[in-house]
Design a protein around this motif. Structure first.
Motif, PDB file in Angstrom:
ATOM      1  N   ALA A  18       0.812  -1.216   0.007  1.00  0.00           N
ATOM      2  CA  ALA A  18      -0.035  -0.025   0.115  1.00  0.00           C
ATOM      3  C   ALA A  18       0.798   1.354  -0.088  1.00  0.00           C
ATOM      4  O   ALA A  18       0.343   2.186  -0.595  1.00  0.00           O
ATOM      5  N   PRO A  19       2.031   1.329   0.740  1.00  0.00           N
ATOM      6  CA  PRO A  19       3.011   2.317   0.591  1.00  0.00           C
ATOM      7  C   PRO A  19       3.268   2.892  -0.768  1.00  0.00           C
ATOM      8  O   PRO A  19       3.239   4.036  -1.037  1.00  0.00           O
ATOM      9  N   LEU A  20       3.740   1.922  -1.434  1.00  0.00           N
ATOM     10  CA  LEU A  20       4.115   2.012  -2.885  1.00  0.00           C
ATOM     11  C   LEU A  20       3.133   2.385  -3.858  1.00  0.00           C
ATOM     12  O   LEU A  20       3.231   3.175  -4.472  1.00  0.00           O
ATOM     13  N   LEU A  21       1.866   1.958  -3.499  1.00  0.00           N
ATOM     14  CA  LEU A  21       0.860   2.251  -4.383  1.00  0.00           C
ATOM     15  C   LEU A  21       0.244   3.973  -3.789  1.00  0.00           C
ATOM     16  O   LEU A  21       0.041   4.544  -4.833  1.00  0.00           O
ATOM     17  N   ARG A  22       0.174   4.271  -2.871  1.00  0.00           N
ATOM     18  CA  ARG A  22      -0.129   5.622  -2.470  1.00  0.00           C
ATOM     19  C   ARG A  22       0.764   6.795  -3.014  1.00  0.00           C
ATOM     20  O   ARG A  22       0.426   7.668  -3.703  1.00  0.00           O
ATOM     21  N   GLN A  23       2.183   6.248  -3.143  1.00  0.00           N
ATOM     22  CA  GLN A  23       3.021   7.198  -3.588  1.00  0.00           C
ATOM     23  C   GLN A  23       2.965   7.228  -5.058  1.00  0.00           C
ATOM     24  O   GLN A  23       2.925   8.340  -5.645  1.00  0.00           O
ATOM     25  N   ALA A  24       2.743   6.147  -5.722  1.00  0.00           N
ATOM     26  CA  ALA A  24       2.552   5.881  -7.196  1.00  0.00           C
ATOM     27  C   ALA A  24       1.329   6.830  -7.868  1.00  0.00           C
ATOM     28  O   ALA A  24       1.325   7.525  -8.644  1.00  0.00           O
ATOM     29  N   VAL A  25       0.209   6.730  -6.946  1.00  0.00           N
ATOM     30  CA  VAL A  25      -1.061   7.439  -7.197  1.00  0.00           C
ATOM     31  C   VAL A  25      -0.693   8.832  -7.152  1.00  0.00           C
ATOM     32  O   VAL A  25      -1.174   9.703  -7.975  1.00  0.00           O
ATOM     33  N   ARG A  26      -0.097   9.415  -6.073  1.00  0.00           N
ATOM     34  CA  ARG A  26       0.114  10.770  -5.959  1.00  0.00           C
ATOM     35  C   ARG A  26       0.855  11.170  -7.215  1.00  0.00           C
ATOM     36  O   ARG A  26       0.678  12.386  -7.767  1.00  0.00           O
ATOM     37  N   VAL A  27       2.098  10.419  -7.591  1.00  0.00           N
ATOM     38  CA  VAL A  27       2.770  10.773  -8.766  1.00  0.00           C
ATOM     39  C   VAL A  27       1.868  10.908  -9.983  1.00  0.00           C
ATOM     40  O   VAL A  27       2.021  11.943 -10.823  1.00  0.00           O
ATOM     41  N   LEU A  28       1.264   9.651 -10.125  1.00  0.00           N
ATOM     42  CA  LEU A  28       0.322   9.540 -11.461  1.00  0.00           C
ATOM     43  C   LEU A  28      -0.587  10.555 -11.598  1.00  0.00           C
ATOM     44  O   LEU A  28      -0.930  11.232 -12.661  1.00  0.00           O
ATOM     45  N   LEU A  36       6.721   3.955 -14.035  1.00  0.00           N
ATOM     46  CA  LEU A  36       7.197   2.960 -14.824  1.00  0.00           C
ATOM     47  C   LEU A  36       7.113   1.773 -13.709  1.00  0.00           C
ATOM     48  O   LEU A  36       7.848   1.863 -12.654  1.00  0.00           O
ATOM     49  N   LEU A  37       6.626   0.655 -14.004  1.00  0.00           N
ATOM     50  CA  LEU A  37       6.841  -0.657 -13.097  1.00  0.00           C
ATOM     51  C   LEU A  37       7.543  -1.342 -13.414  1.00  0.00           C
ATOM     52  O   LEU A  37       7.929  -1.911 -14.742  1.00  0.00           O
ATOM     53  N   SER A  38       8.846  -1.817 -12.690  1.00  0.00           N
ATOM     54  CA  SER A  38       9.794  -2.776 -13.055  1.00  0.00           C
ATOM     55  C   SER A  38       9.620  -4.090 -11.831  1.00  0.00           C
ATOM     56  O   SER A  38       9.172  -3.992 -10.997  1.00  0.00           O
ATOM     57  N   GLY A  39      10.193  -5.230 -12.523  1.00  0.00           N
ATOM     58  CA  GLY A  39       9.899  -6.378 -11.752  1.00  0.00           C
ATOM     59  C   GLY A  39      10.313  -7.524 -12.797  1.00  0.00           C
ATOM     60  O   GLY A  39       9.913  -7.417 -13.971  1.00  0.00           O
ATOM     61  N   GLU A  40      10.316  -8.753 -12.014  1.00  0.00           N
ATOM     62  CA  GLU A  40      10.503 -10.025 -12.968  1.00  0.00           C
ATOM     63  C   GLU A  40       9.037 -10.403 -13.765  1.00  0.00           C
ATOM     64  O   GLU A  40       8.175 -10.005 -12.979  1.00  0.00           O
ATOM     65  N   TYR A  67      13.420   8.768 -20.543  1.00  0.00           N
ATOM     66  CA  TYR A  67      13.233   9.939 -19.721  1.00  0.00           C
ATOM     67  C   TYR A  67      11.581  10.138 -19.742  1.00  0.00           C
ATOM     68  O   TYR A  67      11.222  10.633 -18.689  1.00  0.00           O
ATOM     69  N   ARG A  68      10.889   9.908 -20.688  1.00  0.00           N
ATOM     70  CA  ARG A  68       9.518  10.329 -20.840  1.00  0.00           C
ATOM     71  C   ARG A  68       8.673   9.261 -20.084  1.00  0.00           C
ATOM     72  O   ARG A  68       7.760   9.601 -19.459  1.00  0.00           O
ATOM     73  N   VAL A  69       8.971   7.999 -19.965  1.00  0.00           N
ATOM     74  CA  VAL A  69       8.270   6.943 -19.205  1.00  0.00           C
ATOM     75  C   VAL A  69       8.679   6.689 -17.916  1.00  0.00           C
ATOM     76  O   VAL A  69       7.796   6.181 -17.011  1.00  0.00           O
ATOM     77  N   ASP A  70       9.834   7.212 -17.441  1.00  0.00           N
ATOM     78  CA  ASP A  70      10.577   6.804 -16.344  1.00  0.00           C
ATOM     79  C   ASP A  70      10.363   8.068 -15.210  1.00  0.00           C
ATOM     80  O   ASP A  70      11.220   8.408 -14.775  1.00  0.00           O
ATOM     81  N   GLY A  71       9.101   8.585 -15.146  1.00  0.00           N
ATOM     82  CA  GLY A  71       8.933   9.679 -14.240  1.00  0.00           C
ATOM     83  C   GLY A  71       9.068   9.440 -12.929  1.00  0.00           C
ATOM     84  O   GLY A  71       9.402   9.889 -11.854  1.00  0.00           O
ATOM     85  N   TYR A  72       8.400   8.082 -12.552  1.00  0.00           N
ATOM     86  CA  TYR A  72       8.687   7.655 -11.125  1.00  0.00           C
ATOM     87  C   TYR A  72       8.556   5.951 -11.142  1.00  0.00           C
ATOM     88  O   TYR A  72       7.766   5.473 -11.874  1.00  0.00           O
ATOM     89  N   ARG A  73       9.486   5.366 -10.669  1.00  0.00           N
ATOM     90  CA  ARG A  73       9.801   3.748 -10.929  1.00  0.00           C
ATOM     91  C   ARG A  73       9.477   3.408  -9.434  1.00  0.00           C
ATOM     92  O   ARG A  73       9.773   3.709  -8.577  1.00  0.00           O
ATOM     93  N   VAL A  74       8.599   2.056  -9.765  1.00  0.00           N
ATOM     94  CA  VAL A  74       8.013   1.133  -8.665  1.00  0.00           C
ATOM     95  C   VAL A  74       8.789   0.075  -8.941  1.00  0.00           C
ATOM     96  O   VAL A  74       8.296  -0.573 -10.085  1.00  0.00           O
ATOM     97  N   ALA A  75       9.470  -0.521  -7.948  1.00  0.00           N
ATOM     98  CA  ALA A  75      10.396  -1.733  -8.276  1.00  0.00           C
ATOM     99  C   ALA A  75       9.379  -2.942  -7.385  1.00  0.00           C
ATOM    100  O   ALA A  75       9.594  -2.844  -6.330  1.00  0.00           O
TER     101      ALA A  75
END
Length: 650
Positions: free
Chosen positions: A336-346, A353-357, A488-496
């Protein structure tokens, strides 16, 4: 065409009767009733607007559209997967295929005999093709939808003559409100489909309907049966009660109560089930119905909506006790903390940008972003850049004008980017987008307007952007395969998003998913040793692989079973989790290569790499298709297709 009345045949074999019925109906305009099963003659009459039973060509819808339809039917697909897997064994042994369609007759999934799959495609029996009666005339899928009952359509009973070599048995999947959710179908050559196939598909559809009701229940869930031993099975009656009123019931409940959906739904529960029903919460007992009949029953409080563990996590549970999934797990979402921060940025207009396997839940997290953000009421348009052929992705993304290329639809199409206007555009696996299209996408992001392929004015678009990739995009920039300015255009905020093996809450997450994916419905118990073994597994396919294994376990188990280590697939626990940095390595420690190192290595053609991966995994699993599919993170049908291609010399 005018109808005439003809006497029914005195005695005739089925093929002769059907052949005569076709002459009467298609050539003479006669009513075929009496020469055919009633559901076939009714269906022929409904299909009459089609052109005389002649040929009808049906190309599958574009993959992106099909993926959308699958996402809309995600609950149905999840609930049907165990039955697709179990029916596949019958299908492979009998040269048939098993098909799941949605409520409109669109084929969502297909699995079965490698020998018959190519023939099925020639009949247009493939995902993305509409098999409703409106599109294909009389056929088992479309006619089961129309008749709302399990039935067979064999050979010449099909309305279209081109389908005369097919035999099909299908059963509708009904919701707790009597609506059709989809259809399960077994299809093959006419001689391969019989009453046994019809019985199998009917029982499978009942199992799927049972899971659908459990998955969608809210409020109180009443389970009952005259025989206590059948509580917790697909033969039990289910009634869902919200605020004292019945909001859903399955067919078994209707049969035992001697009622109909019209007679039960939205009625107050006490006049129908008596006053004592609520006293049975979380334990078994007897309910006395108004007519004096007593039935064994139990009442459960259904899970609250939105409490899914597929992308979230759960509070750790004590490792010393057996896991009884009959009770709901109390969960906290540590993402949830990752989600809250990502929502504020979006919500501030910056891309995420979501990264992960692969398999770590990036698509699920993106949907949660959409649901929690300012554009939740707008569209969510998801495009998997790795799933679209390179020659189609440009037209799908940017749209095309009429006559832009051979095979283009009349009046063209707006494209997925324009469809995302006012909502979120989700570009999954953006690292697989061809360089030329990266340039076009960059221009759209800079100008906030899109021009269709083949000409036409630019159209303004307004959307928030979420991208995802399992690749190291920075390494791809160095290698020249990804544009630096697009990064640079898509990587405004990265969530790993962490891999499953890196999550400290694995134990609680496995417990929660085990319950959600069938364990709770069947009252299964996971032993501490089995849970320890699952927690220790490296899970190279992440949550996707875990879900596949848990679905298999629950599908094979009987109601009330204890699942121990001996029930787990052989590969589980064969390799432990990677050791922490600084720990000594051992032969059992998996060794991973950083993505940045892989990017610098010469790569074999993708098709060769895929074939090698399938071959190695099958060899590792001793040829067991189910285990190989789970390890690879794909459905069994994909492995069967690989085997078929290998046998054909591909």
């Amino acid at each position: 065409m005018t109808e005439a009345s003809f006497p029914a045949p005195a005695a005739s074999d089925g093929a002769t009767s059907v052949a005569q019925a076709r002459v009467l109906f298609f050539e003479q305009g006669a009513d075929p009733a009496g020469w055919l099963a009633p559901h076939i003659s009714r269906s022929w009459r409904r299909s009459r607007p089609m052109d005389g039973g002649g040929a009808f060509d049906a190309a599958p819808m574009p993959l992106v559209r099909l993926q959308e339809r699958r996402e809309q039917a995600m609950r149905l697909l999840d609930c049907a997967m165990p039955e697709l897997d179990s029916l596949a064994e019958h299908a492979v042994g009998n040269g048939c295929v098993v098909i799941l369609s949605d409520a409109d007759g669109l084929i969502l999934n297909e699995i079965g005999s490698p020998e018959f799959l190519p023939k099925a495609e020639r009949f247009a029996l493939m995902p993305g093709v509409d098999w409703s009666e409106h599109s294909r005339g009389t056929n088992a899928i479309g006619t089961a939808l129309a008749e709302r009952e399990a039935l067979m359509v064999l050979g010449g009973e099909h309305y279209l003559a081109q389908n005369g070599a097919l035999g099909c048995a299908a059963a509708p999947i009904l919701t707790g409100r009597g609506e059709v959710a989809g259809v399960l179908d077994i299809s093959g050559e006419t001689m391969r489909v019989n009453q046994h196939a019809l019985g199998l598909v009917r029982m499978a559809a009942q199992q799927v309907a049972h899971r659908l009701m459990l998955a969608g229940a809210q409020g109180h869930l009443l389970r009952f049966h005259r025989r206590p031993a059948l509580l917790g099975t697909a033969r039990e009656g289910l009634v869902v009660v919200e605020d004292g009123r019945i909001v859903a019931a399955n067919q078994a409940a209707l049969a035992m109560l001697g009622n109909t959906w019209e007679g039960l739904l939205d009625r107050h529960v006490e006049p129908l089930l008596g006053r004592g029903w609520s006293r049975l919460e979380h334990h078994r007992g007897l309910i006395t119905l108004p007519d004096g009949q007593q039935i064994a029953a139990t009442v459960e409080r259904a899970p609250q909506p939105g409490r899914s563990g597929l992308a979230g996590t759960a509070r750790p549970v004590a490792p010393v006790r057996e896991v009884d999934v009959a009770a709901d797990a109390d969960t906290d979402d540590v993402l949830a903390p990752l989600l809250r921060q990502a929502v504020r940025v979006l919500d501030d207009g910056l891309p995420v940008l979501l990264s992960g396997e692969t398999g770590s839940g990036k698509d699920v997290f993106a949907r949660r972003l959409h649901a929690a953000g300012r554009r939740s009421k707008g569209p969510f348009v998801a495009i998997n850049c790795a799933a679209l052929p390179e020659q189609l992705i440009e037209a799908e993304l940017f749209g095309y004008a009429e006559g832009a290329f051979t095979g283009a639809r009349k009046r063209g199409t707006p494209g997925r980017i324009r469809e995302a206007h006012g909502g979120i555009l989700f570009l999954d696996e953006i690292g697989d987008m061809p360089l030329l299209l990266q340039s076009r996408l960059l221009r759209v992001l800079e100008e906030r307007s899109v021009s269709a392929l083949g000409g036409g004015p630019a159209v303004a678009v307004d959307f928030d952007l979420v991208c995802a990739s399992h690749r190291d995009l920075a390494a791809m920039v160095v290698a020249g395969t990804f544009r630096n300015d697009l990064l640079y255009r898509v990587d405004g905020y990265r969530v790993a998003l962490p891999a499953l093996r890196e999550r400290a809450d694995r134990r609680a997450l496995i417990t929660q998913l085990f319950g959600e994916l069938g364990g709770r419905a069947k009252r299964l118990v996971l032993t501490p040793a089995a849970l320890d073994r699952l927690c220790a597994h490296a899970w190279p396919g992440n949550v996707r692989e875990l879900c596949s294994v848990l679905r298999t376990l629950t599908a094979l188990a009987e109601a009330g079973d204890r699942i121990g280590v001996e029930q787990l697939p052989g590969r589980i626990g064969a390799g432990g989790l990677p050791r922490p940095p600084g720990a000594s390595a051992s032969a059992s420690t998996p060794v991973s290569t950083p993505v940045s190192d892989l990017a610098a290595q010469p790569l074999a053609p993708l098709a060769d790499m895929a074939r090698d991966a399938f071959d190695r995994t099958l060899a590792q699993c001793g040829g067991q298709v189910a285990e190989a599919a789970a390890l690879l993170g794909v459905h069994r049908s994909t492995v069967y297709r690989h085997l078929a291609a290998r046998r054909g010399g591909g």
